[in-house]
Design a protein around this motif. Structure first.
Motif, mmCIF file in Angstrom:
data_model
loop_
_atom_site.group_PDB
_atom_site.id
_atom_site.type_symbol
_atom_site.label_atom_id
_atom_site.label_comp_id
_atom_site.label_asym_id
_atom_site.label_seq_id
_atom_site.Cartn_x
_atom_site.Cartn_y
_atom_site.Cartn_z
ATOM 1 N N ARG A 61 107.712 33.156 14.995
ATOM 2 C CA ARG A 61 107.018 32.525 13.861
ATOM 3 C C ARG A 61 106.590 31.118 14.230
ATOM 4 N N LEU A 62 105.624 30.614 13.491
ATOM 5 C CA LEU A 62 105.124 29.264 13.713
ATOM 6 C C LEU A 62 105.927 28.270 12.886
ATOM 7 N N SER A 63 106.301 27.169 13.502
ATOM 8 C CA SER A 63 106.982 26.113 12.757
ATOM 9 C C SER A 63 105.960 25.317 11.944
ATOM 10 N N ALA A 64 106.452 24.495 11.042
ATOM 11 C CA ALA A 64 105.554 23.647 10.249
ATOM 12 C C ALA A 64 104.755 22.720 11.154
ATOM 13 N N LYS A 65 105.399 22.248 12.235
ATOM 14 C CA LYS A 65 104.706 21.386 13.185
ATOM 15 C C LYS A 65 103.582 22.151 13.891
ATOM 16 N N ASP A 66 103.867 23.419 14.244
ATOM 17 C CA ASP A 66 102.842 24.247 14.877
ATOM 18 C C ASP A 66 101.656 24.442 13.944
ATOM 19 N N VAL A 67 101.945 24.771 12.698
ATOM 20 C CA VAL A 67 100.870 25.026 11.735
ATOM 21 C C VAL A 67 100.004 23.786 11.579
ATOM 22 N N HIS A 68 100.655 22.628 11.487
ATOM 23 C CA HIS A 68 99.877 21.390 11.351
ATOM 24 C C HIS A 68 99.016 21.172 12.594
ATOM 25 N N ARG A 69 99.585 21.386 13.760
ATOM 26 C CA ARG A 69 98.855 21.154 15.012
ATOM 27 C C ARG A 69 97.657 22.095 15.134
ATOM 28 N N PHE A 70 97.858 23.350 14.728
ATOM 29 C CA PHE A 70 96.795 24.333 14.903
ATOM 30 C C PHE A 70 95.752 24.303 13.790
ATOM 31 N N THR A 71 95.958 23.500 12.758
ATOM 32 C CA THR A 71 94.976 23.418 11.668
ATOM 33 C C THR A 71 94.362 22.029 11.532
ATOM 34 N N HIS A 72 94.818 21.070 12.334
ATOM 35 C CA HIS A 72 94.268 19.722 12.282
ATOM 36 C C HIS A 72 93.608 19.404 13.622
ATOM 37 N N HIS A 73 92.301 19.230 13.571
ATOM 38 C CA HIS A 73 91.527 18.991 14.791
ATOM 39 C C HIS A 73 90.592 17.816 14.571
ATOM 40 N N ASP A 74 90.307 17.104 15.653
ATOM 41 C CA ASP A 74 89.380 15.973 15.527
ATOM 42 C C ASP A 74 87.935 16.391 15.784
ATOM 43 N N GLN A 75 87.709 17.678 16.115
ATOM 44 C CA GLN A 75 86.389 18.263 16.343
ATOM 45 C C GLN A 75 85.668 17.645 17.548
ATOM 46 N N VAL A 76 86.410 16.948 18.396
ATOM 47 C CA VAL A 76 85.833 16.374 19.620
ATOM 48 C C VAL A 76 86.699 16.737 20.820
ATOM 49 N N ASP A 77 87.933 16.271 20.817
ATOM 50 C CA ASP A 77 88.857 16.544 21.918
ATOM 51 C C ASP A 77 89.734 17.758 21.626
ATOM 52 N N ARG A 78 89.904 18.064 20.354
ATOM 53 C CA ARG A 78 90.678 19.238 19.949
ATOM 54 C C ARG A 78 89.844 20.003 18.922
ATOM 55 N N VAL A 79 89.541 21.239 19.253
ATOM 56 C CA VAL A 79 88.707 22.067 18.377
ATOM 57 C C VAL A 79 89.339 23.438 18.251
ATOM 58 N N GLY A 80 89.349 23.974 17.045
ATOM 59 C CA GLY A 80 89.821 25.332 16.810
ATOM 60 C C GLY A 80 88.800 26.113 16.013
ATOM 61 N N LEU A 81 88.539 27.350 16.436
ATOM 62 C CA LEU A 81 87.649 28.246 15.712
ATOM 63 C C LEU A 81 88.408 29.500 15.327
ATOM 64 N N ALA A 82 88.003 30.091 14.204
ATOM 65 C CA ALA A 82 88.614 31.342 13.763
ATOM 66 C C ALA A 82 87.517 32.362 13.504
ATOM 67 N N ALA A 83 87.821 33.615 13.806
ATOM 68 C CA ALA A 83 86.970 34.731 13.395
ATOM 69 C C ALA A 83 87.601 35.331 12.150
ATOM 70 N N THR A 84 86.810 35.483 11.105
ATOM 71 C CA THR A 84 87.345 35.955 9.828
ATOM 72 C C THR A 84 86.597 37.191 9.357
ATOM 73 N N VAL A 85 87.328 38.052 8.649
ATOM 74 C CA VAL A 85 86.757 39.194 7.925
ATOM 75 C C VAL A 85 87.429 39.218 6.565
ATOM 76 N N GLY A 86 86.617 39.266 5.521
ATOM 77 C CA GLY A 86 87.186 39.230 4.185
ATOM 78 C C GLY A 86 87.905 37.933 3.886
ATOM 79 N N GLY A 87 87.502 36.870 4.556
ATOM 80 C CA GLY A 87 88.120 35.568 4.339
ATOM 81 C C GLY A 87 89.414 35.352 5.096
ATOM 82 N N GLU A 88 89.936 36.369 5.767
ATOM 83 C CA GLU A 88 91.200 36.269 6.491
ATOM 84 C C GLU A 88 90.961 36.207 7.990
ATOM 85 N N PHE A 89 91.867 35.492 8.688
ATOM 86 C CA PHE A 89 91.746 35.364 10.147
ATOM 87 C C PHE A 89 92.006 36.697 10.833
ATOM 88 N N ILE A 90 91.167 37.018 11.829
ATOM 89 C CA ILE A 90 91.474 38.152 12.709
ATOM 90 C C ILE A 90 91.649 37.675 14.155
#
Length: 941
Positions: A61-90
């Motif tokens: 499982r992901l810790s709270a620290k992991d969740v924060h890290r993987f959902t907070h990006h500066d869109q320059v040096d750290r970027v995350g993209l998700a593919a979604t279907v029905g609004g949910e991540f796949i």
């Protein structure tokens, strides 16, 4: 601590809808802080094995620290993209910029570490490959030039994602981990991989619509009549091989409609529903789409009207419909569609409003207009032509002609593609797809609304500044058979579907009417064919005489095709009479079977039953052999294989019949031109490399010139700057010295040397020698002073005329070379002769950039006035090789530097040896976006 907006606002331009390998869709978007719950839910659905592959250790499982890290990006040096279907991540992907030691870094560090995680239920759908394209584009935008990835050796699927992407890469193995490093600059191979994946995905999405195993019709009335009931009846009567369901919220549980199980909602159907045909009023469509999305329906055909064709409110309703369907991973045909038909015996699908589906055949038909679709289906039926598939897209809010073209490209049941287009939403992509498709099978296109300049209501299209004639020329360059009417499209389609391609333009003409033969001869000459003298069999010729004459003509090496003309026989009492059409048809078939490598067409006048007999004969013959390359059981064929002649007439061979000589000849002429294009396409030529081109220096100079401009939209360069820039590409422009007064003109002439030309550069007189704004061959000061006085007395003050003095160029033919970057079609190179007459007649040739050596040669010869370059009426031929080289240099300039948005060289005087560029104009601007070079994405809505 940074929030997602600390350094950059939310990058909405990274959002995209994409088609996956199985034909479904997904939405790609940046991950934000609001996605914490979605990320946790997504991670919980990932298997322990996939988690281990991602983190190289058990990670339940992901810790709270992991969740924060993987959902907070500066869109320059750290970027995350998700593919979604029905609004949910796949699936998710992220990169972190690193330095040479592998530590977190900021710019100017240009390397990043990338990692993926795909939900197990969606692995194998091409999600990771698509995400890699998009995250690579984002990285390039942020100044990152290289990705690094560490993968466990057992994670073969992810290693394959990287290795198959087509980028240049390095692989190493250390401490039990495979390390992959690859440059992100697109390569020819990475673009080829991307486009091959695009083709498979888009073809599969259309295949979902055309080959369903189950269909639900939503909006079936309880009483006979209405659109829904009609569609259900058409599906039943066509013999659909799958399961049918009728849906209406007013149905009682367990009821039936015409023997078809009826349900109140798609949700109530226990079995899988692959295709839903929506016929309810527009205001009830969103509910139907929601129910289909929740039920996992794979595709939607929306026949309902009341969308963009009805005005601004309907246009917004249409946008919302597309967004809603794509959120469920579903593609839409329509709205306001006429429907789809597939005549394959394995499917027998008629999910359309056509009450009588066509016979099975080898022609694929796409229309945007339902009314034109009805007319075409009726016309093809009357001519005895069968179809493989029919798609009428209506407003084509989602599935378009491009998607259907992707499907036909590899469809073994389709030999010829016919398309009626009222608009081309992505001309650059359509041209690319058409060129590839045309190398395998003929593509015949009619474009409606071509002169109005207005896209039909309901169609969202890119704006193009190119006139229709230019677009038409570019389509022909891509191998498209461009015709003007739907009648011509059917005529050409019948010949191409039923006959082999001609080996050349030589045409034998035979028949029982001398007059009809002469009309056919004249039509051949007018359409650029090379007819042999017509052979008159006389009005007394029998069907056996026709057979013997046709067999003789087909065996003659001097002809490449044959047109047979036939009129009724005239009896002794003056009454017309003719044997049964089947008798003559039988004899003609027999003769054609003896030489199946040459095409045959028939022109008939009031000869009852002949056309029907020719069309039906081989298709109804009980002993018709099954072709080895067909789609029978166990057969294997390539969609790219040439149609091979056989010793017998197979079930694909139909001799087309035409009621007028002009129609038969025009269809044959199009087949001749297409066959020639196809032969040349096998050796398209090369884009020439010139050693004297200064590509890097030109790029630096362009950056400097753009930086000097105040207008962000760009500007036209000063003459000296334009001359310098062109010179870096080996394009020399003759000096033209300003002459604001007579004395300055004389000084300029002395500097250049006599003889000289004096000409105005005022916009209304420039390049208009016919208006008297140019004086040539001025041999001395006296002539120059006199010419200067005449110009100013006739046309106005020097300040208005802006006269210049230029050294005389060797005599030759005045031509014009232009290049422009169109936002929709891309870079286009144009050529024509200079002068008002050529402009008035629109006698200009066009080619897409980059042009090859072969393209340049064909461009010079494509205009009607080209004989003037090759010694017309005893004049000396000019140096066309030098002209072709100039065309290639201009092509290279605009292709290498997209900031060069327009070039005009006028006039270019082509002499017997060499040429002189006497005037030049160059415009620079920030380059328009190249959607064809970016990651795969559906048009935004």
């Amino acid at each position: 601590m940074q929030t997602p907006s600390d350094r950059h606002a939310y990058p909405s331009h990274w959002e995209a809808d994409v088609v996956l390998r199985d034909g479904g869709t997904a939405r790609i978007r940046p991950i934000t802080a609001e996605d914490a719950d979605r990320l946790v839910s997504f991670y919980e659905q990932v298997s322990d094995e996939s988690k281990y592959y991602r983190f190289f250790a058990p990670y339940p499982r992901l810790s709270a620290k992991d969740v924060h890290r993987f959902t907070h990006h500066d869109q320059v040096d750290r970027v995350g993209l998700a593919a979604t279907v029905g609004g949910e991540f796949i699936a998710t992907v992220r990169f972190d910029r690193i330095d040479s030691r592998g530590m977190s870094a900021s710019a100017p560090a240009d390397e990043a570490e990338v990692a993926f995680l795909v939900q197990d239920a969606h692995q194998g759908r091409g999600v990771a490959s698509t995400l890699l394209e998009h995250i690579a584009a984002v990285a390039r935008e942020r100044g990152i030039r290289r990705f690094a990835a560490e993968v466990l050796p057992a994670n073969t699927k992810m290693i394959k994602v990287f290795t198959d992407a087509g980028y240049q890469q390095k692989r190493s193995f250390e401490d039990g981990v495979v390390r992959l490093e690859f440059d992100l600059e697109p390569t020819d191979r990475s673009l080829a991989v991307q486009r091959a994946r695009e083709q498979r995905a888009e073809a599969r999405s259309v295949q979902r619509l055309l080959t369903p195993k189950s269909v639900a019709v939503i909006g079936v009335g309880r009483t006979p009549g209405g659109v829904g009931r009609s569609v259900l009846r058409n599906l039943r009567e066509a013999g659909f091989t799958g399961r049918l369901y009728a849906v209406n919220s007013a149905f009682e549980e367990g009821s039936e409609v015409d023997g078809v199980p009826a349900y109140r909602s798609v949700r109530d159907i226990e079995e899988t529903v692959e295709l839903a045909v929506v016929t309810v009023p527009a205001e009830r469509v969103p509910q139907a789409v929601d129910e289909c999305g929740e039920r996992g329906v794979l595709g939607l055909v929306v026949i309902s009207a009341g969308y963009a064709e009805s005005g601004p409110e309907g246009r917004e309703r249409q946008r919302e419909l597309v967004r809603q369907a794509r959120s469920y991973g579903t593609r839409i045909l329509g709205p306001n569609a006429f429907g789809v038909i597939n005549t394959s015996p394995e499917v027998r699908l008629n999910a359309s409003l056509a009450p009588h589906p066509p016979e099975r055949g080898r022609i694929g038909l796409f229309t945007q207009s339902g009314a034109i679709g009805i007319a075409l289906l009726s016309g093809l039926h009357r001519r005895g032509a069968g179809l493989s598939t029919f798609v009428s897209a209506g407003n084509r809010a989602d599935v378009s002609g491009n998607d259907v073209l992707q499907y036909w490209y590899e469809d073994p049941d389709t030999d010829v593609a016919l398309m009626y287009l009222e608009s081309i939403g992505n001309p650059r992509k359509f041209t690319r797809l058409a060129r590839r498709a045309a190398t395998a099978k003929p593509l015949v296109v009619v474009q409606g609304a071509r002169h109005s300049g207005i896209a039909p209501t309901g169609h969202a299209v890119q704006a193009t500044r190119l006139p229709h004639a230019t677009v038409s020329a570019l389509l022909r360059q891509a191998g498209v058979i461009r015709v003007d009417t739907v009648t011509e499209m059917v005529d050409a389609g019948l010949l191409l579907a039923g006959q082999p391609l001609p080996a050349g333009p030589r045409v034998a003409i035979l028949g029982n009417s001398e007059s009809l033969g002469l009309l056919t001869y004249d039509a051949c000459v007018a359409d650029g064919l090379r007819p042999l003298p017509p052979r008159d069999l006389t009005t007394g010729a029998t069907p056996a005489d026709f057979r013997a004459a046709l067999a003789e003509a087909l065996s003659d090496d001097a002809c490449d095709s044959v047109i047979v003309t036939a009129i009724p026989w005239v009896g002794e009492d003056g009454a017309t009479a003719s044997p049964e059409g089947e008798v003559l048809a039988t004899e003609l078939r027999a003769a054609a079977a003896g030489c199946p490598a040459k095409p045959v067409a028939v022109v008939h006048v009031e000869l009852g039953g002949l056309a029907e007999a020719l069309a039906a004969a081989t298709r109804t013959r009980p002993d018709a052999p099954v072709p080895a390359s067909g789609s029978g059981e166990g057969a294997q064929s390539s969609p790219h294989a040439e149609r091979l002649p056989t010793a017998e007439v197979d079930d694909r061979t139909v001799i087309p019949a035409y009621p007028a000589a002009e129609r038969a000849v025009r269809a044959l002429a199009e087949a001749v031109k297409y066959a020639q294009w196809r032969r040349e396409a096998k050796e398209p030529g090369k884009v020439h490399e010139y050693e004297d081109i200064d590509e890097s220096g030109t790029a630096r100079r362009i950056d400097e010139l753009l930086a000097e401009q105040d207008d962000p939209r760009g500007a036209t360069l000063a003459q000296d700057d334009a001359r310098e820039l062109l010179g870096r590409y080996g394009i020399d422009v003759r000096d033209a010295l300003p002459a604001p007064d007579p004395d300055t003109a004389l000084a300029a002439a002395r500097a250049l040397g006599y003889p000289v030309a004096l000409k105005t550069t005022a916009p209304h007189l420039r390049h208009r020698a016919d208006l008297g704004g140019v004086r040539l061959d001025l041999a001395d000061e006296e002539q120059l002073r006199r010419a200067y006085a005449e110009l100013t007395e006739t046309f106005g003050k020097p300040a208005e005329l802006r006269p210049v003095v230029q050294a005389m160029a060797p005599r030759g033919v005045d031509t014009v070379v232009r290049a422009v970057i169109d936002p929709a079609a891309g870079a286009v190179l144009s050529f024509g002769l200079a002068g008002a007459a050529s402009e008035l007649l629109g006698d200009t040739g066009h080619r897409l950039v980059p042009v090859t050596e072969r393209d340049a040669g064909s461009l010079v010869r494509s205009i009607r006035t080209a004989p003037l370059l090759f010694g017309w009426r005893g004049s000396a031929p000019v140096d066309t090789p030098a002209l072709e080289e100039l065309l290639q240099r201009v092509s290279r300039l605009v292709d290498d530097h997209p900031e060069v948005v327009a070039v005009s060289l006028e006039p270019v005087v082509v002499a017997q040896r060499g040429l002189s560029v006497l005037g030049a104009s160059v415009r620079l601007a920030p380059p328009p976006a190249r959607s064809d070079l970016g990651p795969r994405a559906l048009p935004g809505y």
